[in-house]
Design an enzyme around this catalytic site. Structure first.
Site, short mmCIF file in Angstrom:
data_model
loop_
_atom_site.label_atom_id
_atom_site.label_comp_id
_atom_site.label_asym_id
_atom_site.label_seq_id
_atom_site.Cartn_x
_atom_site.Cartn_y
_atom_site.Cartn_z
N HIS A 164 -8.05 3.33 -1.20
CA HIS A 164 -6.98 2.31 -1.13
C HIS A 164 -6.94 1.45 -2.40
O HIS A 164 -5.90 0.92 -2.76
CB HIS A 164 -7.23 1.35 0.03
N CYS A 214 -13.05 3.20 -3.00
CA CYS A 214 -12.25 3.35 -1.79
C CYS A 214 -10.88 3.79 -2.27
O CYS A 214 -10.36 3.23 -3.25
CB CYS A 214 -12.16 2.01 -1.05
N GLU A 227 -3.03 -2.68 3.30
CA GLU A 227 -2.10 -2.08 4.28
C GLU A 227 -0.98 -3.05 4.64
O GLU A 227 0.09 -2.64 5.07
CB GLU A 227 -2.87 -1.64 5.52
N1 DGL Z 1 -9.76 5.56 2.69
C1 DGL Z 1 -10.99 4.94 3.08
C2 DGL Z 1 -12.01 5.06 1.96
O1 DGL Z 1 -11.71 5.52 0.87
C3 DGL Z 1 -10.79 3.47 3.41
C4 DGL Z 1 -10.08 3.21 4.71
C5 DGL Z 1 -10.96 3.37 5.93
O2 DGL Z 1 -11.82 2.50 6.20
O3 DGL Z 1 -10.79 4.36 6.61
O4 DGL Z 1 -13.16 4.72 2.16
#
Ligand code: DGL
Length: 277
Positions: A190, A188, A156
């Protein structure tokens, strides 16, 4: 044959902006589809929260996506997929597609030596969802998991190729690399933004499994099977809404993913307690 439902959008949500990696994969694979994306930026991160809270948030957002006439709900968040998809499937009448099952299927297919690594948030890893999904396909696969709580904040901050990020990756991945995994699930949404750096740290003998790509393939199959895919003659569009204005990271993620994001709407999610989130 396209039906009336075919023209309705694919509803996609994530705890924040990470799910845009799934949007980019959906747009590449399904350019005729309209996509409505909701990033729950007011309540991000989900990765350190309890199952009860993540389920509640996910169900509230599912309701918002249905109000946008979503023909399918795509849970573009590994944490919400790991913790809330089973309950969402019970509640919602439209199909619900998460990222864990397609990622697990791709990992089971990819490993040649039966050793798979999984990285994700604390909540995803402690749920054991990937381990369970991979072992229900092939119980002989050894799954080595690591929670990587510092990666989301580094991403981020746009520190995709930074030395600090490389140090943290070496620390998180070290034990599973030493154990000899040949496949690593980016558990994840991200993490695809860090793909090059992860590949560099993991080395050439480790295949990366991207939950975004595999989820998009699963959505394509789901739409075709349900007969609700958009007509291929149409050009789809993207609408992005957030629950809090966090334009900075949104713009840098969109740029990294080569996504065209127009005006961003603000939405409040009605919480169970009746207060807007
Ligand atoms: N988008 C979340 C995931 O794929 C990661 C970010 C969060 O901790 O909310 O687990």
């Amino acid at each position: 044959m396209a039906t009336e439902r075919s023209n309705e959008p694919i509803g996609v949500f994530d705890s924040g902006i990470g799910g845009l990696t799934v949007v980019a994969a959906l747009q590449r694979l399904l350019p005729s589809e309209n996509i409505f994306y909701l990033g729950d930026t007011a309540r991000v991160p989900y990765g350190g929260k309890s199952r009860r809270t993540v389920e509640r948030y996910s169900i509230e957002i599912g309701g918002l996506l249905l109000a946008e006439r979503a023909k399918v709900i795509v849970v573009a968040c590994n944490t919400a997929s790991a913790l809330a998809v089973p309950r969402m499937k019970e509640i919602f009448k439209v199909p619900v597609q998460g990222v864990v099952t397609p990622g697990a299927q791709a990992a089971a297919k990819s490993t040649l030596i039966g050793k798979v690594g999984v990285v994700g948030t604390r909540a995803t890893i402690s749920s054991g969802a990937y381990e369970h999904a991979i072992n229900s396909i092939n119980p002989g696969i050894q799954v080595l998991s690591a929670a990587c709580p510092l990666l989301v904040p580094l991403i981020e901050e746009g520190m995709f190729d930074d030395d600090v990020t490389k140090i943290m990756l070496s620390r998180y991945l070290g034990p599973m690399l030493k154990a000899g995994i040949d496949t690593l699930v980016l558990g994840c949404t991200h993490y695809p933004l860090l793909r090059n750096t992860i590949a560099e740290v993991a080395g050439p003998h480790v295949t990366l499994v991207d939950s975004a790509e595999n989820c998009a393939l699963a959505v394509k199959r789901l739409l075709a099977d349900a007969g609700i895919a958009a007509s291929p003659r149409r050009l789809g569009g993207l609408n992005v809404a957030l629950t809090d204005a966090t334009e900075g990271f949104l713009r840098s993620a969109a740029q990294a993913l080569e996504l065209e994001i127009g005006d961003v709407a603000l939405r409040s999610v009605q919480s169970e307690e009746g207060n807007p989130a």
